[in-house]
Motif scaffolding. Structure first.
Motif, short mmCIF file in Angstrom:
data_model
loop_
_atom_site.label_atom_id
_atom_site.label_comp_id
_atom_site.label_asym_id
_atom_site.label_seq_id
_atom_site.Cartn_x
_atom_site.Cartn_y
_atom_site.Cartn_z
N ALA A 10 37.88 33.41 31.92
CA ALA A 10 38.89 32.35 31.92
C ALA A 10 38.23 31.01 31.60
O ALA A 10 37.04 30.80 31.88
N ASN A 11 39.00 30.10 31.00
CA ASN A 11 38.45 28.81 30.60
C ASN A 11 37.80 28.06 31.76
O ASN A 11 36.80 27.37 31.58
N GLY A 12 38.37 28.18 32.93
CA GLY A 12 37.88 27.42 34.08
C GLY A 12 36.77 28.09 34.84
O GLY A 12 36.21 27.51 35.78
N GLY A 13 36.41 29.33 34.46
CA GLY A 13 35.35 30.05 35.16
C GLY A 13 35.89 31.31 35.81
O GLY A 13 37.10 31.47 36.00
N ILE A 14 34.99 32.24 36.14
CA ILE A 14 35.42 33.47 36.81
C ILE A 14 36.00 33.12 38.19
O ILE A 14 35.59 32.14 38.81
N PRO A 15 36.95 33.92 38.68
CA PRO A 15 37.57 33.60 39.96
C PRO A 15 36.57 33.47 41.10
O PRO A 15 36.71 32.60 41.97
N GLU A 16 35.53 34.32 41.09
CA GLU A 16 34.54 34.26 42.18
C GLU A 16 33.79 32.93 42.18
O GLU A 16 33.47 32.40 43.26
N LEU A 17 33.49 32.39 41.00
CA LEU A 17 32.78 31.11 40.94
C LEU A 17 33.67 29.97 41.42
O LEU A 17 33.24 29.13 42.22
N ARG A 18 34.91 29.95 40.98
CA ARG A 18 35.80 28.87 41.41
C ARG A 18 36.04 28.94 42.92
O ARG A 18 36.09 27.91 43.59
N ALA A 19 36.14 30.15 43.45
CA ALA A 19 36.33 30.30 44.90
C ALA A 19 35.08 29.84 45.65
O ALA A 19 35.17 29.18 46.69
#
Length: 380
Positions: free
Chosen positions: A62-71
């Motif tokens: 995803a443009n904003g980063g993998i879900p684990e990184l954003r979390a």
């Protein structure tokens, strides 16, 4: 041949890079010019990145980063910065460098003015010029402890001013802005309806003064916060930073990210997750190493009567060499490199107020640091 865009020639070159590239051509140089951590990356971080490569995690994310990184970033912001945000306000970027450029891209139109610290990091004015905006330096002076002068800011703000960049802990100074100064800067921004771009890349390294995030004090949704794993975890080449925005920017940021970087490489993102969520003892040890180096360096400079700022953050020394530079510290730094085989960053690379000063990186072995500083000419 067609001409380049008219603004290209207005983008200033990096005075640090000039010294570094010259140093690479020489043998036996003590390198104190580049802000590169000298500590090893924690094993669990390397293992996470390596595992992602071996698992062939090499597709788009995803443009904003993998879900684990954003979390993981959201957890870190809550627990260590006192900032509560939803995932759509967190955007993984190609280092803090891209995060800074992205924040300015969102807030500045051609001809707009942005208030920048002077001395301040070299890419601040470079970004502004690349966006057809006008950098307006606000001086950070020795007699004021290199803190902003609010009266001077009031004189500099104008009809075209749209944003102010704040950098604490400071590169190149090592100054940390106390909470009350940050509150005054937010009040100033509110009076003039400015965006605030807060560069907090060196947040993990403060000595005696706690780091305060501007967004934790922001009640008006005007702060863009720039962070990175590069310095904290010695991951400069992994190129993982992140931009934390006010609410409502997600649709625009999806477009901007797609048009610039699309996304970060997945193994670097996996390494960043491990860094943020894993054991932080390597960060604590790095901070102690840098503080020890800084203390030893300040003591040596004091013995030699060379003035410097005793830093309260980051891992740099801001040293007054006006007695030797004679009004041209960039030229002096080149001659010093050629004669003494020590590379230092000229203060003029960080703005007009840096003339006569140099920046020295203390993120190296203590022997190299002290030997390099011992070769500086002392005042007569």
């Amino acid at each position: 041949m067609p001409l380049l865009a008219s603004h290209v020639s207005s983008v200033p070159a990096s005075g640090i890079r000039r010294i570094h590239e010259l140093a690479l051509q020489l043998d036996g140089v003590l390198s104190l010019a580049i802000g590169e951590p000298d500590v090893p990356v924690a094993p669990h971080v390397l293992e996470a990145g390596s595992a992602a490569w071996l698992a062939d995690e090499t597709g788009y994310t995803a443009n904003g980063g993998i879900p684990e990184l954003r979390a993981a970033i959201r957890e870190k912001l809550r627990d260590r910065n006192g900032i509560e945000v939803d995932l759509e306000r967190i955007w993984a970027t190609n280092g803090a460098t891209q995060a800074l450029h992205l924040a300015m891209s969102l807030t500045l139109s051609p001809g707009d003015e942005v208030l920048l610290p002077d001395p301040g990091y070299t890419t601040f004015p470079m970004n502004a010029r690349m966006l057809h905006a006008e950098p307006v330096p606000y001086p950070l002076r020795p007699h004021a402890g290199f803190l902003p002068d609010l009266d001077e800011l009031e004189r500099l703000v104008g009809e075209r001013t749209r944003a102010i960049v704040v950098n604490s802990p400071s590169n190149p100074l090592g100054a940390v802005f106390p909470r009350e100064v940050l509150e005054q800067l937010l009040a100033f921004a509110a009076r003039h309806d400015l965006w605030v771009i807060s560069d907090e890349v060196y947040e993990a390294f403060t000595y005696g003064i706690p780091h305060t995030s501007l967004a934790a004090l922001d009640t008006e949704d005007r702060v863009f916060s720039v962070f990175s794993v590069s310095k904290t975890y010695a991951l400069t080449g992994a190129r993982v930073g992140y931009l934390v925005t006010p609410p409502g920017f997600a649709p625009v940021l999806r477009v901007y990210q797609e048009a610039t970087i699309s996304c970060l490489n997945t193994p670097a993102q996996r390494a960043a997750v491990a860094a943020l969520r894993g054991d932080q003892s390597h960060v604590t040890e790095a901070a102690a190493h840098y503080r020890g180096n800084l203390d030893a360096a300040v003591a040596l400079l004091g013995e030699r009567s060379i003035p410097c700022l005793d830093p309260s953050g980051a891992f740099y020394l801001w040293i007054d060499m006006s007695h030797a530079a004679e009004g041209d510290v960039a030229g002096w730094a080149e001659r010093f490199l050629l004669s003494e085989r020590v590379s230092v960053a000229p203060g003029s690379a960080f703005g007009r107020a840096g003339e006569g000063w140099i920046r020295v990186c203390a993120a190296t072995s203590r022997d190299v640091l002290l030997e390099g500083l011992s070769r500086l000419p002392a005042p007569r």
